[in-house]
Design a protein around this motif. Sequence first.
Motif, short mmCIF file in Angstrom:
data_model
loop_
_atom_site.label_atom_id
_atom_site.label_comp_id
_atom_site.label_asym_id
_atom_site.label_seq_id
_atom_site.Cartn_x
_atom_site.Cartn_y
_atom_site.Cartn_z
N GLY A 182 -8.53 3.28 -7.36
CA GLY A 182 -8.50 2.98 -5.92
C GLY A 182 -7.15 2.42 -5.50
N GLY A 183 -6.53 1.66 -6.40
CA GLY A 183 -5.20 1.12 -6.13
C GLY A 183 -4.14 2.21 -6.09
N ALA A 184 -4.24 3.14 -7.04
CA ALA A 184 -3.30 4.27 -7.04
C ALA A 184 -3.46 5.09 -5.77
CB ALA A 184 -3.54 5.14 -8.27
N ARG A 185 -4.71 5.23 -5.32
CA ARG A 185 -4.95 5.96 -4.06
C ARG A 185 -4.39 5.19 -2.88
NH1 ARG A 185 -10.89 7.85 -3.76
NH2 ARG A 185 -10.05 8.91 -5.59
N ALA A 186 -4.55 3.88 -2.87
CA ALA A 186 -4.01 3.06 -1.77
C ALA A 186 -2.49 3.20 -1.69
CB ALA A 186 -4.41 1.60 -1.97
N LEU A 187 -1.87 3.34 -2.85
CA LEU A 187 -0.41 3.51 -2.89
C LEU A 187 0.00 4.98 -2.67
CD1 LEU A 187 0.54 1.13 -5.85
CD2 LEU A 187 0.92 0.74 -3.43
N ASP A 188 -1.01 5.82 -2.44
CA ASP A 188 -0.77 7.24 -2.20
C ASP A 188 -0.03 7.89 -3.38
OD1 ASP A 188 -1.11 9.51 -0.64
OD2 ASP A 188 0.83 9.31 0.36
N GLY A 224 8.35 8.92 2.70
CA GLY A 224 7.43 8.21 1.82
C GLY A 224 7.54 6.70 1.86
N VAL A 225 8.09 6.17 2.95
CA VAL A 225 8.14 4.71 3.11
C VAL A 225 6.74 4.21 3.46
CG1 VAL A 225 9.04 2.90 4.66
CG2 VAL A 225 10.59 4.60 3.68
N TYR A 226 6.44 2.98 3.06
CA TYR A 226 5.11 2.38 3.25
C TYR A 226 5.11 1.37 4.38
CZ TYR A 226 3.94 4.32 -1.32
OH TYR A 226 3.69 5.18 -2.37
N VAL A 227 3.88 0.96 4.77
CA VAL A 227 3.69 -0.16 5.70
C VAL A 227 2.68 -1.10 5.06
CG1 VAL A 227 2.77 -0.87 7.95
CG2 VAL A 227 4.18 1.18 7.78
N ARG A 280 0.07 5.79 3.73
CA ARG A 280 0.92 4.85 2.99
C ARG A 280 0.91 3.47 3.64
NH1 ARG A 280 5.42 7.54 -0.89
NH2 ARG A 280 3.88 8.81 -1.94
N THR A 281 -0.20 3.17 4.33
CA THR A 281 -0.36 1.85 4.96
C THR A 281 -1.46 1.10 4.22
OG1 THR A 281 0.21 2.81 7.10
CG2 THR A 281 -0.87 0.65 7.12
N ILE A 282 -1.16 -0.13 3.82
CA ILE A 282 -2.18 -0.99 3.19
C ILE A 282 -2.34 -2.25 4.03
CG2 ILE A 282 -2.84 -2.32 1.16
CD1 ILE A 282 -1.41 -0.34 -0.59
N LEU A 283 -3.59 -2.50 4.42
CA LEU A 283 -3.93 -3.66 5.25
C LEU A 283 -4.70 -4.65 4.38
CD1 LEU A 283 -4.81 -1.25 8.06
CD2 LEU A 283 -3.05 -2.99 8.30
N THR A 314 -7.07 7.49 9.60
CA THR A 314 -5.62 7.61 9.38
C THR A 314 -5.26 7.64 7.90
OG1 THR A 314 -5.44 5.20 9.50
CG2 THR A 314 -5.03 6.43 11.54
N GLY A 315 -6.24 7.35 7.02
CA GLY A 315 -5.97 7.35 5.58
C GLY A 315 -5.40 6.03 5.08
N ALA A 316 -5.40 5.01 5.92
CA ALA A 316 -4.93 3.68 5.48
C ALA A 316 -5.95 3.10 4.49
CB ALA A 316 -4.77 2.76 6.68
N SER A 317 -5.49 2.15 3.68
CA SER A 317 -6.38 1.51 2.69
C SER A 317 -6.48 0.01 2.93
CB SER A 317 -5.86 1.73 1.28
OG SER A 317 -6.02 3.08 0.88
N ILE A 318 -7.56 -0.54 2.41
CA ILE A 318 -7.78 -1.99 2.46
C ILE A 318 -7.44 -2.60 1.10
CG2 ILE A 318 -9.55 -3.80 2.59
CD1 ILE A 318 -11.04 -2.05 4.61
N ALA A 319 -6.64 -3.67 1.12
CA ALA A 319 -6.46 -4.50 -0.07
C ALA A 319 -7.51 -5.60 0.00
CB ALA A 319 -5.07 -5.10 -0.10
N HIS A 320 -8.48 -5.50 -0.87
CA HIS A 320 -9.62 -6.43 -0.87
C HIS A 320 -9.27 -7.61 -1.79
CE1 HIS A 320 -13.54 -8.05 -0.89
NE2 HIS A 320 -14.07 -7.37 -1.88
N CYS A 321 -9.33 -8.81 -1.23
CA CYS A 321 -8.79 -9.99 -1.91
C CYS A 321 -9.81 -11.14 -2.00
CB CYS A 321 -7.54 -10.48 -1.19
SG CYS A 321 -6.29 -9.21 -0.89
N PRO A 322 -10.91 -10.95 -2.72
CA PRO A 322 -11.95 -11.98 -2.71
C PRO A 322 -11.54 -13.33 -3.31
CG PRO A 322 -12.48 -10.21 -4.26
CD PRO A 322 -11.32 -9.74 -3.45
#
Length: 465
Positions: A389-395, A237-240, A290-293, A310-318
């Motif tokens: 969406g954040g909880a999903r990004a953190l899996d 369960g380690v993240y990237v 468990r990857t957030i870009l 791959t199930g990776a998520s985007i951190a959207h930072c406007p």
Amino acid sequence: MTTDVHYGHIFHLKGSPTVTEAAAALVSVPDGALVVGSDGRVLFAGERAAVPAEYASATVHDQRGGYLLPGFVDTHIHFPQTYAGDSYGGGQLLEWLTNCIFPSESSYAEPEFAQEAAVEFTRRRIAAGTTAAMVFGSAFPHAQDALFSQTQKAGLRIVSGRGIQTRGPASAEPLITSEEDAIRLTREEIEKWHAADTGDVNTALLHVAIVPRFSLAVTTETLRNLGELYDEFRDRGVYVHTHLNENNRPGTGEVDSTKREYQVDTYLDTYDGKFLPGSQVGGKSLLGPRTILAHCVHCQDAELARMAETGASIAHCPVSQLFLGSGTMPWKRTIASGVNVAAGTDFGGGDEWLVPRVLGDAFKQHISEDGAAGVSLHPAELLFLGTLGGARALDMEDRFGNFDEGKEADFVVVQPAGALKGLLRNAVRAGDAGLARDQTLFALLMGLRESSIAEVYVRGRRVVA
Ligand code: GUN
Ligand code: ZN
């Protein structure tokens, strides 16, 4: 702990919607009650008048006049930039990094300074109601120790890892390590802090990520070694966490520099094991659920499709995109790919700590996109970006992100203060009940400031600085 019941106006997204399904999943209970069990889990969320009799003896926290929202999730924020917000660097991303950020982050080499920053960084998250965060960490292990310790002391959730750099300009020199140390220090951090609080990744509040700063800060050797390391720890369960497609200044910006230096077809390939010239495979992929870009402002369709696959998520930072002149992530095209998107402050690339400030800028940016690309985001979609969406990004959507029964109760109590008070009192212009509800949530998210965040809870327990 006892059973507690909190009264207030509940907003949350029930079930497990995608962002486009958020409006249909929106729950608004003006005279609501949130019952939290002694184990910190949601027992009931609904009408105050409908609280089951078995909870009649629960300790009452009367927050009426206020709002109960799921805790905010910040999917991209920089610990070593705690004091670097609003830094003037005389240019966009790469100049700002070289002139402001690398020198600023280098000051964490001093343990006392790092400790003070960890206290302040924790205080700021609590003040902003950020109950969970993916935190881009410091290069220095003692600073990461301070961050994890302070976070644990406060009772917040965190995923973090030391920022890995094996090359860079002269100003980054204090942050750069040898190839061997890059791997050794990351491994040691995982062994020391991953699920350190409970010993079980499924119940832990503390988690570790592998964090190459971005492809321009590492080498093919680092990427290969990190791929091996991730392969070893993925099942635990380690993240990237890293940056992708942020600055597209022609020729000299981040995207062009990356593609030129690696000779790859897409920037994402460098994180997907395909970091050799011609996007040939050179190692194992860093992508997964468990990857957030962070950023993903200038992605090709193939990159979006691969992230979704791959199930990776985007951190959207406007907020950061505006501050650093990075452009606008195309909302409709990005969402159409199926990739999960969540909000990130990117503090200090962004100059706001509060996730709802990110939601506000997301609304303004995407309504301003050209022609048919422009969209007026629904307030439930904004809420999705900042919570579920954040909880999903953190899996960890199975654990928090909304008030579904059985989830761990992470929530913020908003007691409107100052301008927000009048705003909410007069927010509703519609006779239609559905639109009135949406107008209230919109005004709440757009007008919210730290001064109105009254209380913050993680797993049912009040978090205080
Ligand atoms: N890309 C590489 N490092 C950074 C950083 O610290 N902030 C932002 N916004 N982008 C980056
Ligand atoms: Zn960043």
